[in-house]
Design a protein around this motif. Structure first.
Motif, PDB file in Angstrom:
ATOM      1  N   VAL A 168      53.200 -20.045  21.597  1.00  0.00           N
ATOM      2  CA  VAL A 168      51.809 -20.257  21.157  1.00  0.00           C
ATOM      3  C   VAL A 168      50.866 -20.235  22.349  1.00  0.00           C
ATOM      4  O   VAL A 168      49.797 -19.601  22.303  1.00  0.00           O
ATOM      5  N   MET A 169      51.234 -20.915  23.422  1.00  0.00           N
ATOM      6  CA  MET A 169      50.370 -20.953  24.593  1.00  0.00           C
ATOM      7  C   MET A 169      50.216 -19.567  25.216  1.00  0.00           C
ATOM      8  O   MET A 169      49.128 -19.197  25.662  1.00  0.00           O
ATOM      9  N   ASP A 170      51.294 -18.792  25.238  1.00  0.00           N
ATOM     10  CA  ASP A 170      51.208 -17.408  25.730  1.00  0.00           C
ATOM     11  C   ASP A 170      50.228 -16.609  24.871  1.00  0.00           C
ATOM     12  O   ASP A 170      49.381 -15.872  25.399  1.00  0.00           O
ATOM     13  N   ALA A 171      50.349 -16.751  23.558  1.00  0.00           N
ATOM     14  CA  ALA A 171      49.502 -15.981  22.641  1.00  0.00           C
ATOM     15  C   ALA A 171      48.033 -16.377  22.784  1.00  0.00           C
ATOM     16  O   ALA A 171      47.140 -15.515  22.773  1.00  0.00           O
ATOM     17  N   LEU A 172      47.766 -17.663  22.941  1.00  0.00           N
ATOM     18  CA  LEU A 172      46.383 -18.114  23.093  1.00  0.00           C
ATOM     19  C   LEU A 172      45.811 -17.707  24.454  1.00  0.00           C
ATOM     20  O   LEU A 172      44.607 -17.453  24.571  1.00  0.00           O
ATOM     21  N   GLU A 173      46.684 -17.603  25.453  1.00  0.00           N
ATOM     22  CA  GLU A 173      46.220 -17.121  26.752  1.00  0.00           C
ATOM     23  C   GLU A 173      45.848 -15.638  26.665  1.00  0.00           C
ATOM     24  O   GLU A 173      44.853 -15.202  27.253  1.00  0.00           O
ATOM     25  N   TRP A 174      46.619 -14.855  25.892  1.00  0.00           N
ATOM     26  CA  TRP A 174      46.299 -13.436  25.710  1.00  0.00           C
ATOM     27  C   TRP A 174      44.888 -13.251  25.166  1.00  0.00           C
ATOM     28  O   TRP A 174      44.183 -12.329  25.569  1.00  0.00           O
ATOM     29  N   VAL A 175      44.486 -14.127  24.238  1.00  0.00           N
ATOM     30  CA  VAL A 175      43.181 -13.956  23.577  1.00  0.00           C
ATOM     31  C   VAL A 175      42.100 -14.867  24.168  1.00  0.00           C
ATOM     32  O   VAL A 175      40.986 -14.929  23.648  1.00  0.00           O
ATOM     33  N   GLY A 176      42.437 -15.590  25.246  1.00  0.00           N
ATOM     34  CA  GLY A 176      41.437 -16.398  25.943  1.00  0.00           C
ATOM     35  C   GLY A 176      40.974 -17.631  25.197  1.00  0.00           C
ATOM     36  O   GLY A 176      39.800 -18.016  25.259  1.00  0.00           O
ATOM     37  N   LEU A 177      41.893 -18.313  24.499  1.00  0.00           N
ATOM     38  CA  LEU A 177      41.493 -19.473  23.695  1.00  0.00           C
ATOM     39  C   LEU A 177      42.319 -20.725  23.993  1.00  0.00           C
ATOM     40  O   LEU A 177      42.449 -21.595  23.134  1.00  0.00           O
ATOM     41  N   THR A 178      42.844 -20.827  25.197  1.00  0.00           N
ATOM     42  CA  THR A 178      43.642 -22.015  25.514  1.00  0.00           C
ATOM     43  C   THR A 178      42.802 -23.284  25.539  1.00  0.00           C
ATOM     44  O   THR A 178      43.340 -24.391  25.454  1.00  0.00           O
ATOM     45  N   ASP A 179      41.479 -23.140  25.592  1.00  0.00           N
ATOM     46  CA  ASP A 179      40.604 -24.316  25.602  1.00  0.00           C
ATOM     47  C   ASP A 179      40.224 -24.759  24.185  1.00  0.00           C
ATOM     48  O   ASP A 179      39.458 -25.708  24.014  1.00  0.00           O
ATOM     49  N   LYS A 180      40.753 -24.084  23.157  1.00  0.00           N
ATOM     50  CA  LYS A 180      40.395 -24.402  21.771  1.00  0.00           C
ATOM     51  C   LYS A 180      41.588 -24.908  20.965  1.00  0.00           C
ATOM     52  O   LYS A 180      41.576 -24.875  19.734  1.00  0.00           O
ATOM     53  N   LEU A 181      42.609 -25.399  21.641  1.00  0.00           N
ATOM     54  CA  LEU A 181      43.857 -25.788  20.985  1.00  0.00           C
ATOM     55  C   LEU A 181      43.660 -26.695  19.775  1.00  0.00           C
ATOM     56  O   LEU A 181      44.283 -26.513  18.731  1.00  0.00           O
ATOM     57  N   LYS A 182      42.788 -27.685  19.924  1.00  0.00           N
ATOM     58  CA  LYS A 182      42.667 -28.716  18.893  1.00  0.00           C
ATOM     59  C   LYS A 182      41.483 -28.487  17.956  1.00  0.00           C
ATOM     60  O   LYS A 182      41.202 -29.319  17.093  1.00  0.00           O
ATOM     61  N   SER A 183      40.797 -27.365  18.122  1.00  0.00           N
ATOM     62  CA  SER A 183      39.640 -27.076  17.266  1.00  0.00           C
ATOM     63  C   SER A 183      40.095 -26.609  15.893  1.00  0.00           C
ATOM     64  O   SER A 183      41.055 -25.837  15.764  1.00  0.00           O
ATOM     65  N   LYS A 184      39.403 -27.061  14.857  1.00  0.00           N
ATOM     66  CA  LYS A 184      39.655 -26.578  13.498  1.00  0.00           C
ATOM     67  C   LYS A 184      38.869 -25.282  13.280  1.00  0.00           C
ATOM     68  O   LYS A 184      37.853 -25.038  13.949  1.00  0.00           O
ATOM     69  N   PRO A 185      39.289 -24.433  12.348  1.00  0.00           N
ATOM     70  CA  PRO A 185      38.604 -23.167  12.108  1.00  0.00           C
ATOM     71  C   PRO A 185      37.102 -23.305  11.864  1.00  0.00           C
ATOM     72  O   PRO A 185      36.325 -22.440  12.283  1.00  0.00           O
ATOM     73  N   ALA A 186      36.687 -24.381  11.223  1.00  0.00           N
ATOM     74  CA  ALA A 186      35.262 -24.570  10.925  1.00  0.00           C
ATOM     75  C   ALA A 186      34.428 -24.717  12.193  1.00  0.00           C
ATOM     76  O   ALA A 186      33.205 -24.525  12.162  1.00  0.00           O
ATOM     77  N   MET A 187      35.068 -25.051  13.319  1.00  0.00           N
ATOM     78  CA  MET A 187      34.368 -25.242  14.582  1.00  0.00           C
ATOM     79  C   MET A 187      34.287 -23.953  15.398  1.00  0.00           C
ATOM     80  O   MET A 187      33.703 -23.932  16.479  1.00  0.00           O
ATOM     81  N   LEU A 188      34.880 -22.873  14.899  1.00  0.00           N
ATOM     82  CA  LEU A 188      34.962 -21.629  15.659  1.00  0.00           C
ATOM     83  C   LEU A 188      33.927 -20.614  15.202  1.00  0.00           C
ATOM     84  O   LEU A 188      33.518 -20.601  14.038  1.00  0.00           O
ATOM     85  N   SER A 189      33.526 -19.742  16.118  1.00  0.00           N
ATOM     86  CA  SER A 189      32.682 -18.600  15.758  1.00  0.00           C
ATOM     87  C   SER A 189      33.537 -17.541  15.074  1.00  0.00           C
ATOM     88  O   SER A 189      34.775 -17.619  15.073  1.00  0.00           O
ATOM     89  N   GLY A 190      32.891 -16.515  14.520  1.00  0.00           N
ATOM     90  CA  GLY A 190      33.640 -15.426  13.901  1.00  0.00           C
ATOM     91  C   GLY A 190      34.559 -14.727  14.877  1.00  0.00           C
ATOM     92  O   GLY A 190      35.720 -14.433  14.571  1.00  0.00           O
ATOM     93  N   GLY A 191      34.043 -14.469  16.085  1.00  0.00           N
ATOM     94  CA  GLY A 191      34.862 -13.815  17.100  1.00  0.00           C
ATOM     95  C   GLY A 191      36.056 -14.653  17.505  1.00  0.00           C
ATOM     96  O   GLY A 191      37.165 -14.140  17.670  1.00  0.00           O
ATOM     97  N   GLU A 192      35.840 -15.963  17.666  1.00  0.00           N
ATOM     98  CA  GLU A 192      36.942 -16.860  18.019  1.00  0.00           C
ATOM     99  C   GLU A 192      37.983 -16.922  16.899  1.00  0.00           C
ATOM    100  O   GLU A 192      39.187 -16.922  17.150  1.00  0.00           O
ATOM    101  N   SER A 193      37.508 -16.953  15.652  1.00  0.00           N
ATOM    102  CA  SER A 193      38.430 -16.993  14.511  1.00  0.00           C
ATOM    103  C   SER A 193      39.303 -15.748  14.480  1.00  0.00           C
ATOM    104  O   SER A 193      40.510 -15.827  14.219  1.00  0.00           O
ATOM    105  N   GLN A 194      38.696 -14.589  14.755  1.00  0.00           N
ATOM    106  CA  GLN A 194      39.488 -13.362  14.740  1.00  0.00           C
ATOM    107  C   GLN A 194      40.470 -13.336  15.902  1.00  0.00           C
ATOM    108  O   GLN A 194      41.578 -12.805  15.776  1.00  0.00           O
ATOM    109  N   ARG A 195      40.096 -13.913  17.037  1.00  0.00           N
ATOM    110  CA  ARG A 195      41.032 -13.993  18.166  1.00  0.00           C
ATOM    111  C   ARG A 195      42.211 -14.914  17.836  1.00  0.00           C
ATOM    112  O   ARG A 195      43.359 -14.643  18.230  1.00  0.00           O
ATOM    113  N   VAL A 196      41.952 -15.994  17.103  1.00  0.00           N
ATOM    114  CA  VAL A 196      43.052 -16.847  16.645  1.00  0.00           C
ATOM    115  C   VAL A 196      43.967 -16.057  15.714  1.00  0.00           C
ATOM    116  O   VAL A 196      45.192 -16.153  15.792  1.00  0.00           O
TER     117      VAL A 196
END
Length: 224
Positions: free
Chosen positions: A116-144
């Motif tokens: 999981v950490m490798d995958a989140l590093e690929w998409v640049g979202l290691t700082d959003k680990l504990k965020s729920k989808p409602a807290m994300l932008s559209g671009g961030e959601s698609q990266r997840v």
């Protein structure tokens, strides 16, 4: 390969005499207007559906001969999916959404965490680990969604209109991320799209109309 659906007392032919092959590491797109058969073809490649006639072979297996369990196993081990609506689970945080794809693979908790950490590093979202989808932008959601699809390092990734809900800047960031993963992991990417932004990144474009392949275009990779 042909695919028909019953409609009333008749039937609708969604795919007509399709004859295509895809190799390892391709970055290709099915392009055509709504109703041209793009999503139907993706569903068959993803073992979510079967042809009415002919043969569809995915990872050496004929889709029509697979049991529900065997088809699910093929998807779970080798095929990733990205949808235009993200399909994130709202009650789970980012880490849990990405980890969800691994829970059926019987990996240890430590193996899952590293993947999981490798995958989140690929998409640049290691700082959003504990965020729920409602807290994300559209671009961030698609990266997840990309991280969730790629976390198991699939052989094939199927993306159905992945940029439909994104602005130009986010679309380019997402597509560049996918292109990088394609090169790094040799995953075969297959898009369903009519978005010009996506087409600029493709190495191969298969044009569909009325369920038929009307052009199979290999592009110069240096300009993709």
């Amino acid at each position: 390969m042909t695919k028909r659906f019953p409609v009333g007392k008749g039937e609708f032919t969604a795919l007509k005499n399709i004859n295509l092959e895809f190799g390892e590491g391709e970055f290709a797109g099915l392009v055509g207007p709504s109703g041209s058969g793009k999503t139907t073809l993706l569903n068959i490649i993803g073992s979510l559906d079967i042809p009415s006639e002919g043969v569809a072979t995915v990872m050496g297996k004929q889709v029509s001969t697979l049991s529900h369990r065997e088809a699910a196993l093929l998807r779970n081990e080798h095929i990733g999916f990205i949808f235009q609506s993200y399909n994130l689970l709202p009650v789970y945080n980012v880490f849990e959404n990405v980890e969800f794809a691994l829970l059926l693979q019987k990996r240890s908790a430590e193996e899952r965490r590293k993947a999981v950490m490798d995958a989140l590093e690929w998409v640049g979202l290691t700082d959003k680990l504990k965020s729920k989808p409602a807290m994300l932008s559209g671009g961030e959601s698609q990266r997840v969604a990309i991280a969730r699809a790629m976390v198991k390092r699939p052989k094939i990734l199927l993306a159905d209109e992945p940029s439909a809900n994104l602005d130009a800047e986010n679309s380019h960031q997402i597509l560049q991320t996918m292109k990088n993963l394609n090169r790094e992991l040799k995953t075969t990417f297959l898009f369903s799209t009519h978005d010009e932004k996506v087409m600029k990144y493709l190495d191969r474009i298969i044009h569909l109309a009325d369920g038929k392949v009307v052009q199979d275009e290999i592009l110069n990779k240096e300009t993709a």
